[in-house]
Design a protein around this motif. Structure first.
Motif, short mmCIF file in Angstrom:
data_model
loop_
_atom_site.label_atom_id
_atom_site.label_comp_id
_atom_site.label_asym_id
_atom_site.label_seq_id
_atom_site.Cartn_x
_atom_site.Cartn_y
_atom_site.Cartn_z
N PRO A 86 0.75 -1.25 -0.19
CA PRO A 86 0.17 0.04 -0.07
C PRO A 86 0.86 1.34 -0.03
O PRO A 86 0.34 2.35 -0.34
CB PRO A 86 -0.91 0.01 1.29
N HIS A 87 1.86 1.57 0.49
CA HIS A 87 2.74 2.69 0.94
C HIS A 87 2.22 3.38 1.91
O HIS A 87 1.24 3.83 1.99
CB HIS A 87 2.45 3.36 -0.52
N GLU A 128 5.62 -1.04 -0.90
CA GLU A 128 6.38 -0.62 0.25
C GLU A 128 5.70 -0.45 1.58
O GLU A 128 4.46 0.57 1.24
CB GLU A 128 7.39 0.41 -0.11
N VAL A 129 5.96 -0.58 2.59
CA VAL A 129 5.42 -0.30 3.86
C VAL A 129 6.17 0.18 4.72
O VAL A 129 7.47 0.12 4.45
CB VAL A 129 4.52 -1.80 4.41
N HIS A 165 9.85 1.02 3.69
CA HIS A 165 10.10 2.55 3.18
C HIS A 165 9.92 3.22 4.48
O HIS A 165 9.09 3.40 5.27
CB HIS A 165 8.87 3.10 2.46
N LEU A 166 11.12 3.95 4.80
CA LEU A 166 11.38 4.57 6.20
C LEU A 166 11.74 6.10 6.45
O LEU A 166 12.07 6.55 5.28
CB LEU A 166 12.32 3.82 7.13
N ILE A 192 13.73 -5.52 4.15
CA ILE A 192 14.67 -4.99 3.12
C ILE A 192 14.17 -3.46 3.31
O ILE A 192 13.11 -3.15 3.04
CB ILE A 192 14.16 -5.64 1.82
N HIS A 193 15.46 -2.85 3.89
CA HIS A 193 15.52 -1.36 3.99
C HIS A 193 15.69 -0.73 2.54
O HIS A 193 16.61 -0.63 2.32
CB HIS A 193 16.58 -0.86 4.97
N HIS A 194 14.47 -0.41 2.07
CA HIS A 194 14.53 0.40 0.65
C HIS A 194 15.22 1.78 0.93
O HIS A 194 14.88 2.47 1.86
CB HIS A 194 13.04 0.23 0.10
#
Ligand SMILES: [Zn+2]
Length: 293
Positions: A86-87, A128-129, A165-166, A192-194
């Motif tokens: 969802p983002h 990405e969450v 996504h952080l 997985i740290h995008h």
């Protein structure tokens, strides 16, 4: 041997790439291929002007991404894995309109449906969450973390990795997220740290898998911390394919270009470039997402 005269001729994977039918779409994928790219992880990009409001709309939006992946495979003979989710920015927008409860429910439904697509082998992960990347204040972060905790619990159950996504508060962010992983028994490796920065030392990443956004200085940062790395890392552009902001992000050719740069740097340092590049572009993606089928 995929390495000769210092040049890597093996697979090259961009771990976070978006496509948009209204953007450069297949032309962007072709640029990637012509530069030497072979594998894309195509991450779902929500239409922020038209966010899904129910399960049917969520499914339809994901199907668009699946279709773009299929066309990219058949048109350019690239290997394309799909990640759906969802983002966190979409959740923020919907929170403003619908409130925390309804927006949170939609967010969780989106993850459930993404996992269904994974079960059907149409996708390989959730993303990405995570958290909004801009300063949103403590209350919003708490809500986001609560959702992320639930989501990573779901990913653990389903045995799928998550692209996160952080916010960019460096080590502090990584530490907080690693604790969330541990709280639900989700392996840090599968987080997985995008858009991660180039510091891949274990004390900094806290065991999350870095997907390093390979801007100009990234290679220097990677080689400075590579001795402290454990578990490997990935490379990405976060290519947006956004027709309104064509030059705003790294272009599709960047990962192939930086791969050759990294190869030279590693050789210069006496590091086994063949093994390192195989891990980045073949072994780690296979370990996270499964072998490409
Ligand atoms: Zn993205």
């Amino acid at each position: 041997m995929n390495l000769s005269d210092g040049r890597w001729s093996g697979p090259i994977l961009d771990n976070h790439f978006h496509l948009d039918k209204a953007g450069r779409y297949l032309d962007a994928a072709l640029d990637f291929k012509r530069a030497g790219g072979t594998d894309l992880v195509l991450v779902h990009k929500p239409d922020f002007n038209n966010l899904p409001l129910n399960e049917d709309e969520i499914r339809r939006a994901y199907e668009e991404t699946i279709e773009m992946a299929e066309n990219t495979r058949s048109e350019h003979d690239l290997r394309v894995r799909v990640v759906l989710g969802p983002h966190p920015a979409a959740w923020m927008h919907q929170t403003a309109e619908l409130g925390y409860e309804v927006a949170g429910e939609l967010h969780i439904s989106s993850v459930e449906i993404a996992i269904e697509f994974c079960d059907e082998n149409l996708a390989v992960g959730v993303g990405e969450v995570g958290r909004p990347h801009w300063d949103v204040g403590e209350e919003v972060i708490q809500h986001a973390d609560q959702l992320l905790t639930e989501i990573l619990g779901m990913c653990k159950q389903a045995n799928v990795p998550a692209q996160l996504h952080l916010d960019s508060n460096g080590e502090m962010t990584n530490k907080e997220i690693s604790k969330i992983c541990d709280s639900v028994g989700f392996p840090r490796f599968g987080a997985i740290h995008h858009h991660a920065d180039g510091n891949i030392g274990k004390n900094y990443t806290h065991g999350l898998t870095s997907s390093v956004v390979v801007g100009r200085d990234a290679i220097k940062d990677i080689v400075n911390s590579i001795w402290q790395n454990e578990g490997g890392f990935l490379m990405e552009t976060d290519y947006m394919d956004d027709p309104r902001r064509p030059g705003a992000v790294l272009g599709p050719k960047t990962v192939p270009k930086r791969t050759q740069q990294l190869s030279s740097s590693l050789i210069g340092m006496g590091i086994d470039a063949e093994a390192t590049l195989s891990a980045i572009h073949i072994d780690l993606p296979d370990a996270l997402y499964g072998e490409y089928v």
